[in-house]
Design a protein around this motif. Structure first.
Motif, PDB file in Angstrom:
ATOM      1  N   LEU A  86      42.023  57.149  48.220  1.00 23.42           N
ATOM      2  CA  LEU A  86      42.304  57.923  49.428  1.00 23.42           C
ATOM      3  C   LEU A  86      43.763  58.368  49.442  1.00 23.42           C
ATOM      4  O   LEU A  86      44.075  59.499  49.823  1.00 23.42           O
ATOM      5  N   THR A  87      44.656  57.495  48.987  1.00 19.62           N
ATOM      6  CA  THR A  87      46.076  57.865  48.897  1.00 19.62           C
ATOM      7  C   THR A  87      46.250  59.059  47.966  1.00 19.62           C
ATOM      8  O   THR A  87      46.992  59.996  48.284  1.00 19.62           O
ATOM      9  N   ASP A  88      45.588  59.046  46.816  1.00 19.77           N
ATOM     10  CA  ASP A  88      45.651  60.188  45.893  1.00 19.77           C
ATOM     11  C   ASP A  88      45.189  61.470  46.579  1.00 19.77           C
ATOM     12  O   ASP A  88      45.805  62.525  46.439  1.00 19.77           O
ATOM     13  N   ALA A  89      44.096  61.379  47.325  1.00 17.28           N
ATOM     14  CA  ALA A  89      43.552  62.557  48.008  1.00 17.28           C
ATOM     15  C   ALA A  89      44.527  63.077  49.073  1.00 17.28           C
ATOM     16  O   ALA A  89      44.742  64.287  49.193  1.00 17.28           O
ATOM     17  N   VAL A  90      45.118  62.171  49.831  1.00 14.82           N
ATOM     18  CA  VAL A  90      46.079  62.576  50.868  1.00 14.82           C
ATOM     19  C   VAL A  90      47.300  63.232  50.230  1.00 14.82           C
ATOM     20  O   VAL A  90      47.758  64.295  50.686  1.00 14.82           O
ATOM     21  N   MET A  91      47.822  62.629  49.193  1.00  9.72           N
ATOM     22  CA  MET A  91      49.005  63.184  48.503  1.00  9.72           C
ATOM     23  C   MET A  91      48.712  64.582  47.967  1.00  9.72           C
ATOM     24  O   MET A  91      49.534  65.486  48.094  1.00  9.72           O
ATOM     25  N   ARG A  92      47.545  64.770  47.393  1.00 13.28           N
ATOM     26  CA  ARG A  92      47.171  66.085  46.858  1.00 13.28           C
ATOM     27  C   ARG A  92      47.010  67.105  47.983  1.00 13.28           C
ATOM     28  O   ARG A  92      47.513  68.217  47.915  1.00 13.28           O
ATOM     29  N   ASP A  93      46.310  66.718  49.061  1.00 16.11           N
ATOM     30  CA  ASP A  93      46.113  67.639  50.188  1.00 16.11           C
ATOM     31  C   ASP A  93      47.434  68.053  50.825  1.00 16.11           C
ATOM     32  O   ASP A  93      47.588  69.190  51.260  1.00 16.11           O
ATOM     33  N   LEU A  94      48.387  67.116  50.905  1.00 16.23           N
ATOM     34  CA  LEU A  94      49.677  67.424  51.522  1.00 16.23           C
ATOM     35  C   LEU A  94      50.654  68.086  50.560  1.00 16.23           C
ATOM     36  O   LEU A  94      51.719  68.549  50.971  1.00 16.23           O
ATOM     37  N   GLY A  95      50.309  68.111  49.274  1.00 16.48           N
ATOM     38  CA  GLY A  95      51.199  68.727  48.292  1.00 16.48           C
ATOM     39  C   GLY A  95      52.456  67.914  48.046  1.00 16.48           C
ATOM     40  O   GLY A  95      53.504  68.470  47.681  1.00 16.48           O
ATOM     41  N   VAL A  96      52.381  66.600  48.235  1.00 19.62           N
ATOM     42  CA  VAL A  96      53.535  65.726  48.025  1.00 19.62           C
ATOM     43  C   VAL A  96      53.826  65.628  46.535  1.00 19.62           C
ATOM     44  O   VAL A  96      52.915  65.436  45.728  1.00 19.62           O
TER      45      VAL A  96
END
Length: 156
Positions: free
Chosen positions: A139-149
């Motif tokens: 889920l952390t990977d998905a959030v980071m990708r969605d936010l463009g971090v």
């Protein structure tokens, strides 16, 4: 997709339109380019629904609202888009979610335990879902990708 007599129909494309959804049988068969258009009041009947062992490639599910328990068990959802859906009692168990997208969905209360979430996009739609601790890295990977971090090493 099954017909009224319950036989599986060999198909690579499918469309769901208004009408009873209690006869759809998507077990153990590939289904590509599924489009579900049930309209503004598109509701799946309140009986329990489960898609077991199905494969949905490039499926788009638009404006679907479930009003009872709905399960996806052992399904493969590749390049699948859930758009403007309300799935409060949905459960996905043992599914392969590759490049799956939730766009403007309400999944509060949905149970996503037992699935890999790293390739899911549209994480704002995941507000209020149930997951297990082992899913946090994905889920952390998905959030980071969605936010463009962008993660870089320390400034040196």
């Amino acid at each position: 997709m099954g017909g009224r007599d319950g036989h599986r129909l060999p198909t690579r494309e499918g469309r769901l339109h208004r009408g009873p959804a209690d006869r759809a049988d998507l077990r153990a068969g590939p289904l590509r380019q599924l489009q579900a258009h049930l309209g503004p009041s598109g509701r799946v009947a309140p009986r329990r629904r489960a898609l077991r062992g199905c494969r949905l490639d490039a499926a788009t599910l638009d404006d679907i609202t479930t009003i009872g328990p709905t399960g996806f068990v052992g399904c493969v959802l590749v390049n699948t888009v859930f758009r403007d859906c309300v799935l409060p009692q949905a459960a996905m168990s043992g599914c392969r979610l590759r490049q799956m997208s939730f766009e403007s969905c309400d999944l509060r209360g949905a149970d996503l335990r037992g699935n890999q979430l790293s390739e899911v996009s549209g994480v704002s739609s995941l507000r209020g879902v149930i997951i297990e601790p082992a899913q946090l890295p994905g889920l952390t990977d998905a959030v980071m990708r969605d936010l463009g971090v962008i993660v870089r090493g320390p400034k040196g």
